[in-house]
Design a protein around this motif. Structure first.
Motif, mmCIF file in Angstrom:
data_model
loop_
_atom_site.group_PDB
_atom_site.id
_atom_site.type_symbol
_atom_site.label_atom_id
_atom_site.label_comp_id
_atom_site.label_asym_id
_atom_site.label_seq_id
_atom_site.Cartn_x
_atom_site.Cartn_y
_atom_site.Cartn_z
ATOM 1 N N ILE A 291 0.834 -1.200 0.000
ATOM 2 C CA ILE A 291 0.000 0.000 0.000
ATOM 3 C C ILE A 291 0.863 1.241 0.000
ATOM 4 O O ILE A 291 0.618 2.198 -0.751
ATOM 5 N N ALA A 292 1.883 1.264 0.812
ATOM 6 C CA ALA A 292 2.754 2.436 0.914
ATOM 7 C C ALA A 292 4.015 2.036 1.652
ATOM 8 O O ALA A 292 4.102 0.949 2.223
ATOM 9 N N ASN A 293 5.022 2.917 1.613
ATOM 10 C CA ASN A 293 6.169 2.758 2.488
ATOM 11 C C ASN A 293 6.472 4.079 3.168
ATOM 12 O O ASN A 293 5.904 5.111 2.823
ATOM 13 N N SER B 246 -13.912 5.668 -0.345
ATOM 14 C CA SER B 246 -14.165 5.414 -1.761
ATOM 15 C C SER B 246 -12.893 5.595 -2.588
ATOM 16 O O SER B 246 -12.595 4.790 -3.474
ATOM 17 N N VAL B 247 -12.121 6.643 -2.293
ATOM 18 C CA VAL B 247 -10.868 6.874 -3.021
ATOM 19 C C VAL B 247 -9.828 5.828 -2.632
ATOM 20 O O VAL B 247 -9.120 5.275 -3.498
ATOM 21 N N TYR B 248 -9.742 5.546 -1.348
ATOM 22 C CA TYR B 248 -8.786 4.550 -0.861
ATOM 23 C C TYR B 248 -9.080 3.180 -1.456
ATOM 24 O O TYR B 248 -8.174 2.471 -1.912
ATOM 25 N N ASP B 249 -10.343 2.807 -1.505
ATOM 26 C CA ASP B 249 -10.740 1.512 -2.059
ATOM 27 C C ASP B 249 -10.456 1.447 -3.560
ATOM 28 O O ASP B 249 -10.021 0.420 -4.085
ATOM 29 N N LYS B 250 -10.686 2.543 -4.239
ATOM 30 C CA LYS B 250 -10.410 2.596 -5.678
ATOM 31 C C LYS B 250 -8.920 2.435 -5.948
ATOM 32 O O LYS B 250 -8.511 1.760 -6.894
ATOM 33 N N TYR B 251 -8.104 3.051 -5.104
ATOM 34 C CA TYR B 251 -6.649 2.931 -5.244
ATOM 35 C C TYR B 251 -6.196 1.493 -5.039
ATOM 36 O O TYR B 251 -5.420 0.945 -5.838
ATOM 37 N N LEU B 252 -6.675 0.837 -3.971
ATOM 38 C CA LEU B 252 -6.264 -0.542 -3.713
ATOM 39 C C LEU B 252 -6.795 -1.493 -4.778
ATOM 40 O O LEU B 252 -6.125 -2.462 -5.141
ATOM 41 N N SER B 253 -7.987 -1.212 -5.295
ATOM 42 C CA SER B 253 -8.522 -2.055 -6.369
ATOM 43 C C SER B 253 -7.663 -1.941 -7.618
ATOM 44 O O SER B 253 -7.357 -2.937 -8.276
#
Length: 708
Positions: A153-155, A177-184
């Motif tokens: 996800i990040a470092n 919603s933005v976080y989920d879109k990024y991980l998807s």
């Protein structure tokens, strides 16, 4: 073991439909096990997260609290609620991330986001509104604390920059919603498979063995390529990106005057270009990024017939090539495609420079490459979900960012120490956190306080290791990154002031420079006035004063006194100007110039520069003629002068030599010496003009450039 956990229901909440926080709080408070799973010091949302973590770890919330109190020091217990929440979150995240395809599970994505929500309101005194599940958002501190616990996800290095990109349109708050879109989007680029050569390593390395096997899904149409097969089989390289397979987005290679369309491939070791033939691809050219070949990768301008019009290319240069290679990425507007490729090529180049500089080998080398691969994956995911073309790709790639940040070299040194420490950890078969599974061991030995070299220390009793971070504290890597980031912000602020004072036009810039140099010019005028004895009493006092200073050997003290004066002036100015607005420099703008006048001004400036260069060449040619005795009479006088100067330098002490030079310079235009000085200066000028220049012959080199 993980399959058994899922089968027995430890991850059951992950597999079922998620309820709101309010429903979960009510269910937890009314359950028979509420006494063992409800901690009064925590807020409702924190209690929910701790309960979820306890289910993953197959224990109760109170048992986790007992372990935390037994292992944590008094300093960590000082912020009991938040540090205990971190302890539970970091321990629990170690298990789901070992299940293949965990990013595809929306319940896992919701868990990590809810951990951030709970981190912002961990204590019972600051209860979070639990009835606004759809509107919850988190800030940068919560994101940068929880997100690096899952390395994909990040470092730590790029975490804050990633948050700024994700929240560019939401006023600095990250919504699910933005976080989920990024991980998807990130998950769509990842294929979770393991290398068999990692099978016998400690569980600490399991995550990186997964990551190191990442391939790009967009390359499915290219798997039959002979190049790709050769790379995978013979070299074992991991293909990260391919471009040029679509006719509407070609890639062009320029070598000398030749240009070929083709396909560009980036691996974790090199850059490949396959020139396009009629029905197939030519034998690939390999541009190495892994060995120390003094490579240079930078943006380049291209255009038809050698013109430099379009800023859409990347130049690759190394000592293994006879001439540079230019890779062009044509597009209708902008140069986003080129910027993306420039960033990812540099990321692979920089990670190998890091590996070669610190002699990193084995699993530690794979670890470093994994970080670079993860960064490229994140950039690809951001590209997919972002509609903006203003994303700075370098800020999302760790090794690119370390090359730009002030103190970025210190970050790389810290990573190298961690990598070397990890060898000791694996050699001693240490496991972090009392048997916990670590997501990453990057900061583990660093947090223990080991320092390799002349000194070392034992683990600090005030630190509680959990996975990759220290509960309640910042690891050595986090502290180094924060310090570097703070310095970078200062640089950005300074650059903003620089950009704000830039003006257009040669005449306007000259006017600004003239105003800025006004104090210097005034001092220069004063010195010239003293030198030419315009005011004899002042010149006499100046000459006597400096003669006494030089004779007594106080010249160094005089310069020290001047430096002390400037320091005191700055300190007093700071004290008396606190709270006052900064004084602006007022410049009288010259009359505006039209385009033709500006061109004439540029031409005049170029002519003046050309004249200065010509005069310099003439002086050098005359000195050449003197040194080679091309004209003997002039050379004899010059040699006699040098001999006399050498005798003076050898026989006269330096202090007296300096005194003689000063007196000769500052008394030459005094009334007794003025007439004599003018006569000698005239004779010297006539002698210099009488010296012919050494001959020069210009030859035009004939270059035969063959078209390939």
């Amino acid at each position: 073991m993980l399959e058994a956990l899922v089968r027995e229901g430890s991850f059951k909440w992950l597999l079922s439909k998620r309820s709101s926080f309010a429903e979960e709080v009510e269910d937890l408070q009314n359950s028979p096990s509420a006494g063992r799973n409800w901690i009064p010091e925590l807020s409702p949302v924190a209690n929910i997260i701790v309960h979820r973590c306890s289910k993953i770890l197959e224990t109760s919330s109170n048992e986790l609290l007992e372990r935390f109190n037994a292992e944590a020091s008094d300093s960590i217990k000082s912020q009991h609620a938040r540090n205990f929440l971190e302890y539970c979150c970091f321990r629990a995240l170690g298990l789901p991330t070992q299940v293949m395809g965990h990013l595809a599970d929306k319940k896992f994505r919701r868990l990590t986001f809810d951990m951030m929500v709970a981190w912002e309101a961990p204590a019972a005194a600051g209860q979070y509104p639990v009835d606004l599940d759809d509107d919850l958002s988190v800030g940068v501190e919560a994101f940068t604390r929880i997100a690096p616990a899952v390395p994909i996800i990040a470092n730590v290095v790029i975490c804050e920059n990633l948050f700024n990109v994700l929240t560019s349109s939401t006023a600095g708050r990250l919504h699910f919603s933005v976080y989920d879109k990024y991980l998807s989007g990130l998950e769509r680029f990842v294929v979770g498979s393991l290398f068999s050569r990692f099978a016998n390593l400690n569980m600490v390395w399991l995550w990186y063995s997964k990551i190191y096997s990442i391939v790009i899904k967009r390359m499915k149409t290219q798997t039959k390529s002979s190049l790709l097969s050769a790379i995978r089989v013979s070299r074992g390289e991991k293909i990260l990106e391919v471009d040029g397979t679509v006719t509407t987005q070609p890639v062009l290679e320029h070598v000398g005057v030749s240009t070929w369309p083709g396909r560009l491939i980036l691996t974790d070791q090199a850059l490949y270009f396959e020139a396009l033939k009629v029905v197939s691809y030519d034998k690939p050219k390999r541009y190495d990024l892994s060995n120390d070949l003094k490579q240079i990768v930078k943006p380049e301008l291209t255009g038809p017939w050698g013109t430099r019009l379009f800023d859409k290319a990347v130049l690759y240069k190394s000592i293994s090539l006879s001439e540079p290679v230019v890779i062009e990425f044509p597009e209708l507007k902008g140069h986003t495609r080129r910027d993306y490729w420039l960033a990812i090529i540099r990321e692979i180049l920089y990670v190998h420079k890091f590996i070669n500089k610190y002699h990193i080998k084995g699993v530690e080398k794979d670890d470093a490459l994994s970080k670079a691969i993860l960064g490229i994956l994140r950039v690809q995911a951001i590209q997919e979900i972002s509609s903006s073309n203003s994303v700075q790709f370098e800020s999302l790639l760790m090794f690119n960012l370390c090359d730009q940040l002030p103190g970025g070299d210190l970050i790389l040194e810290t990573l190298a120490k961690i990598s070397n420490s990890r060898k000791l950890e694996r050699g001693n078969n240490k496991v972090a956190g009392g048997g916990m599974y670590s997501i990453s061991a990057l900061a583990m030995v660093s947090n223990l306080g080991f320092v390799f070299g002349s000194s070392s220390s034992s683990p600090s009793e005030d630190e509680l290791l959990v996975g990759e971070v220290v509960v309640g504290e910042m690891s050595l890597l986090e502290r180094t990154v924060k310090e570097s980031s703070d310095n970078y912000k200062k640089v950005v602020q300074a650059q903003e002031t620089v950009d704000g004072v830039k003006v257009d036009g040669i005449d306007t810039n000259l006017a600004v420079m003239k105003e800025l140099l006004f104090p210097v010019t005034e001092v220069g005028k004063l010195l010239l006035s003293l030198l030419y004895w315009d005011d004899p009493p002042k010149s006499l006092m100046f000459c006597l004063l400096f003669t006494f200073i030089i004779f007594r050997g106080w010249l160094a003290y005089a310069f020290a006194l001047m430096a002390l004066f400037f320091a005191i002036f700055m300190v007093l100015t700071r004290l008396f100007n606190q709270g006052r607005p900064v004084d602006e420099i007022k410049v009288i703008a010259p009359p505006p110039m039209n385009t033709m006048e500006q061109l004439l001004a540029v031409q005049n400036a170029i002519s003046q520069v050309e004249q200065l260069i010509q005069d310099g060449n003439v002086a050098l040619l005359k000195f050449r003629a003197l040194l080679l005795s091309i004209f003997p009479k002039a050379s004899e006088k010059f040699a006699a002068t040098l001999l006399f100067a050498a005798l003076i330098l050898a026989l006269v002490p330096g202090k007296y030599m300096l005194l003689l030079v000063f007196l000769e310079t500052f008394t030459r235009y005094s009334l007794p010496r003025k007439a004599n000085t003018e006569r000698w200066m005239r004779r010297l000028r006539e002698w210099w003009l009488s010296i012919p220049a050494a001959p020069v012959v210009l030859e035009i080199e004939k270059e035969d450039k063959k078209r390939k």
